[in-house]
Enzyme design. Structure first.
Site, mmCIF file in Angstrom:
data_model
loop_
_atom_site.group_PDB
_atom_site.id
_atom_site.type_symbol
_atom_site.label_atom_id
_atom_site.label_comp_id
_atom_site.label_asym_id
_atom_site.label_seq_id
_atom_site.Cartn_x
_atom_site.Cartn_y
_atom_site.Cartn_z
ATOM 1 N N ASP A 1 8.322 -5.452 -3.348
ATOM 2 C CA ASP A 1 8.516 -3.939 -3.081
ATOM 3 C C ASP A 1 9.912 -3.547 -3.200
ATOM 4 O OD1 ASP A 1 5.854 -3.976 -2.363
ATOM 5 O OD2 ASP A 1 5.979 -3.534 -0.354
ATOM 6 N N CYS B 1 7.380 -9.858 -1.355
ATOM 7 C CA CYS B 1 6.036 -8.946 -1.872
ATOM 8 C C CYS B 1 6.491 -8.091 -3.222
ATOM 9 C CB CYS B 1 5.473 -8.257 -1.003
ATOM 10 S SG CYS B 1 6.626 -6.809 -0.319
ATOM 11 N N CYS C 1 3.373 -1.321 -2.335
ATOM 12 C CA CYS C 1 1.927 -1.273 -1.811
ATOM 13 C C CYS C 1 1.701 0.138 -1.264
ATOM 14 C CB CYS C 1 1.671 -2.243 -1.116
ATOM 15 S SG CYS C 1 2.535 -2.196 0.540
ATOM 16 N N CYS D 1 6.820 -3.758 5.499
ATOM 17 C CA CYS D 1 7.086 -2.533 4.562
ATOM 18 C C CYS D 1 7.898 -1.529 5.611
ATOM 19 C CB CYS D 1 5.830 -1.669 4.429
ATOM 20 S SG CYS D 1 4.769 -2.876 3.449
#
Length: 127
Positions: A35, A33, A58, A102
């Site tokens: 991140d 992603c 995010c 996350c």
């Protein structure tokens, strides 16, 4: 998609920024992603005195980073090493399953920051 606590930490992140005199730094990223989380800790008498973060990612990545810095303040290094992604997600009241990765970033960055701190201590003792 996100609960109120996640939105609060996303919109009002705590402990954001660099720490110039950090005792340990951990940086992790998720290649899927994109991140990236950089976590810095200050340690005193075997306890995390301060934690700050910088996250590119995010809303869930920012919220997990923020809540992690609140969770670990005052923890012993041993206690902090036991922090898991589920504990981080739980502190936020949960995350959607698709965003659980996350919380892995936050827990992984914490472990890397502690390992960096311990490595610095060993190098200082060797001098």
């Amino acid at each position: 998609m996100y609960n109120e606590k996640v939105m609060d930490h996303f919109c009002n992140p705590r402990n954001v920024g660099e720490m110039e005199d950090a005792d340990g730094v951990g940086q992790v990223g998720n290649p899927v992603c994109g991140d990236v989380l950089r976590l810095a800790i200050k340690v005193k008498d075997g306890r995390i005195e301060e934690a700050r973060f910088m996250t590119f990612g995010c809303g869930a990545a920012i919220a997990t980073s923020s809540v992690l810095t609140e969770m670990v303040k005052g923890m012993s290094l041993e206690e902090a090493m036991e922090v898991t992604n589920r504990m981080v997600a739980g502190a936020l009241g949960g995350l959607p399953p698709v965003k659980m990765h996350c919380s892995n970033l936050a827990a992984d960055a914490l472990q890397k920051a502690i390992e960096d701190y311990k490595g610095r201590l060993l190098r200082q003792e060797a001098v």
